[in-house]
Scaffold this active site. Structure first.
Site: not given
Ligand code: IVH
Length: 719
Positions: A127, A129, A131, A238, A326, A432, A435, A456, A462
């Site tokens: 099956e 796995k 996550d 499961y 895994k 920034c 600008c 900014c 900008c």
């Protein structure tokens, strides 16, 4: 309080016992802080040192290992926010295998344990796995009674109300299901839902999430089930815990039974007979992995026959009859060539590591987000140290990159030994980079803490913010102008020729009339634009000269105003003129207009403040005016049932409702053309008060607003 530490090898038995007791308590305390309240007190490195000391003492005095030793705990301790649930049967974890050889050892060990010749006679299920987060769903008399997280394996958290928001989990089982059954499986967030959520967060100028697993976990541990519901979590069954009678005698049969009971089960599950078949299947799943809409981190093999599972039994923390194969960690080493700063629509400065290109799990990675200044320094959102030793990230560093949960490349850690001697700590810009305006970290008014985002302050000055704003304006959920993608917006934004340039959104709509016939020739010569595409583009622009009010408001790009808020505003004010007028009237942040804005269910003070700020800025008003010269926002369609007695009325629900959930009551009222507000004002027509109503009820009485019970309301709207 500093504790004098005696070197492990100098400890006598009595001291070791005391030390282990102290470490167990201390580590449990830090676990609780870390997992529960997200407020660690010590760095990960210091935490690891505590664990290492515990392990070293245990290695020296194995007879002293405590039942509650940190080395014996599985996973995280329950957090204490939710009620605790003791699992009727513990929720165990799986042993991991990494290589083909490990797999054949596992299969051989099963045959050996059972005393059977290894003749491929024993079937195994394979099956994916998933996550996600494991979950135990307890049904008594075929009704879902409790949903609990794994917690430490023995005790988990009761998250039943949140689980009820997952539509694909049945709340009732069919008549043939046993009286008591705990169905176990994995709650997860689909990758597509995760991406959509992040796109929305980005559109709203909010920080994005790191990966689907953490987001699913955070979503499930929300105290407000509405938030969980909005995250669209999913489930695969499961396994099982307590069960009063067995409906099948194999793993395969059990999972099939779950399917007939209405649970989603994973379609990639197979029943296989030999190591060769198992490994071939593992490779195939590995190939499909990237295309699946959910993250998987391996394949789980289980002995199929339950009688054999019973004979094989368990080791201390995991079954002998199963193992998790895994996938190799999708990690790789590379170097940081530069750290660039990207400036977003709301001015957020996001650092990006430019990496020497490297293949991670079959995908070439050249960039990794570094999130914000703290992240580069090695500090997490809660002020805790991140990455194993909390190292900062520098240009020139060799780093471990990982495609976390298959999705976004991340810098996992820095290899300090390879750090060039000349490297210097990265200095996050205070200006920034686009600008030159000041870039600042705002202070959160409520918590007094510094925002993790550096912004900014240049606003329209900008260029980065301006161009990102146009991209937002033309995006799918805003004006949705076909033919104006990222590339084209960049082109028009950079164009020097005044007949071609688009610097603000209204310029899009004057593009055609600014032509003297030469655009076609000019554009046609530019790569990507042909005669046909120019005409199509003009048509696409013209098609948006009338636009739904909610799209118009969303397109303005007001900070914190995402699609949902834009919709609320459109429905509440009906027309652009009414909306703009009300926002200007609300500018002093008190008075009727301000109160009305804040009374909209779903709009809080931060959002309200951000909207009125937008309307205070003359430059914004000027751009909007130029836009209104070109386009017409259509009045919002409020679904008015003309014969409904509550059409056009404003209603506030308060106290607890007994016939409906709040959401359902709201939807019904809105369906009948009423507006549902979150607070009571002079404009409120009805207050529907249930048991426990407090200040809103008082306010209604004070203002002379008509107050009714839930039953009165039902009668009014016709049951
Ligand atoms: S069986 C006693 N099957 O992996 C064995 N677990 O590392 C119970 N997981 O806690 C687990 N997919 O959260 C099993 N098909 C699958 C799984 C699976 C994901 C997770 C589960 C478990 C962890 C063990």
């Amino acid at each position: 309080m500093a504790v004098e530490l005696i070197a492990v090898e100098d400890l006598n038995e009595e001291q070791a016992r005391a030390e282990l007791a102290r470490l167990s308590g201390e580590i449990a305390h830090h676990d609780a802080l870390y997992h529960g309240k997200d407020k660690p007190e010590i760095s990960d490195a210091d935490y690891d040192a505590l664990k290492r000391r515990n392990d070293a003492i245990e290695a020296q005095f194995p007879q002293l290992v405590r039942i509650d030793s940190p080395s014996q705990r599985v996973g995280a301790a329950p957090a204490g926010i939710f009620a605790q649930v003791t699992h009727a049967r513990p929720m165990l974890s799986l042993d991991n295998t990494f290589s083909d050889e490990d797999v054949s050892d596992f299969v051989a060990s099963v045959y050996r344990f059972l005393g059977v010749m290894p003749d491929n006679s024993i079937a195994f299920t394979a099956e994916p796995k998933i996550d996600g987060l494991s979950m135990s769903l307890r049904y008594e008399n075929r009704k879902l009674v409790t949903a609990a997280t794994r917690g430490d394996g023995t005790t988990g958290e009761n998250v039943t109300v949140n689980i009820l928001t997952i539509k694909e989990i049945p709340t009732e089982l069919p008549a043939d299901a046993p009286d008591v059954v705990e169905v176990r499986g994995e709650v997860y967030m689909a990758k597509s839902a995760f991406f959509a959520l992040n796109a929305q967060m980005e559109a709203e100028g909010k920080p994005t999430y790191v990966n689907p697993r953490n987001t699913a976990s955070g979503s499930l541990r929300q105290l407000d089930p509405k938030v969980t519901a909005s995250r669209k979590l999913k489930f695969f069954a499961y396994a099982w815990g307590e069960i009063s009678s067995m409906p099948a005698d194999t793993q395969w049969g059990m999972v099939e039974t779950f399917r007939t009971w209405g649970f989603p089960v994973n379609p990639l599950t197979r029943r296989l007979m030999s190591v060769d078949e198992i490994i071939a299947h593992y490779r195939e799943i590995g190939l499909q992995r990237a295309d699946l809409d959910y993250d998987i981190d391996g394949v789980v093999y289980k002995v199929d026959r339950l009688d054999l599972q019973g004979r094989l039994g368990f080791r201390s923390r995991s079954p002998r009859w199963a193992t998790a194969h895994k996938f190799p960690a999708e990690q790789a080493f590379t170097t940081v060539e530069a750290i660039d700063i990207q400036v977003g629509r709301t001015g957020a400065l996001t650092p990006v590591a430019r990496l020497e290109p490297i293949t991670v799990g079959g995908v070439v990675v050249t960039n990794a987000t570094l999130h914000n200044a703290d992240y580069i320094e090695g500090i997490g959102n809660g002020g805790e140290r991140i990455r194993p030793e909390g190292h900062d990230i520098r240009v020139g560093d060799t780093v471990i990159v990982q495609r976390a949960g298959d999705v976004i490349p991340q810098v996992l850690d820095v290899v300090l030994e390879k750090r060039p001697a000349t490297s210097v700590q990265y200095l996050f810009p205070t200006k920034c980079p686009v600008c030159g305006s000041h870039a600042v970290r705002e202070k959160n008014e409520k918590t007094g803490k510094l925002d993790s985002v550096t912004r900014c302050t240049g606003g329209f000055v900008c260029r980065a913010q301006a161009v990102e704003h146009i991209k937002h304006f033309v995006s799918r959920n805003a004006f949705d102008i076909e033919g104006l993608g990222t590339k084209q917006v960049d082109f028009f934004f950079e164009a020097e020729d005044p007949s071609l340039s688009i610097r603000t959104a209204p310029d899009i709509f004057t593009l055609k009339k600014r032509q003297d016939g030469s655009l076609l020739t000019k554009l046609e010569n530019i790569e990507g634009f042909g005669r046909v595409s120019v005409r199509k583009l003009f048509d696409a622009i013209d098609a948006r000269r009338e636009i739904a009010l909610q799209r118009f408001i969303f397109a303005l790009g007001i900070r914190h105003v995402g699609e949902t808020t834009a919709k609320l505003l459109a429905r509440s004010y009906g027309s652009y003129a009414a909306f703009a007028e009300a926002m200007q009237a609300a500018a002093p942040r008190h008075g009727d207009a301000w109160n009305e804005l804040n009374s909209i269910d779903g709009i809080g003070e931060v959002v309200a403040a951000s909207i009125v700020e937008f309307f205070k800025e003359p430059r914004n008003l000027q751009v909007v005016q130029r836009l209104l010269d070109e386009v017409t926002p259509l009045d919002a369609e409020v679904p008015v049932a003309s014969n409904s007695p509550v059409a056009g009325k404003t209603v506030v629900f308060t106290g607890s409702l007994e016939r409906f959930t709040r959401d359902e009551a709201k939807a019904r009222a809105e369906g009948l053309g009423a507006k549902v507000a979150g607070s009571v004002s002079k404009k409120t027509d009805y207050v529907v008060a249930g048991p426990g109503a407090g200040s809103k009820l008082d306010k209604a009485r004070e203002l002379g607003v008509s107050v009714m019970t839930e039953d009165d309301w039902l009668e009014l709207i016709g049951g």
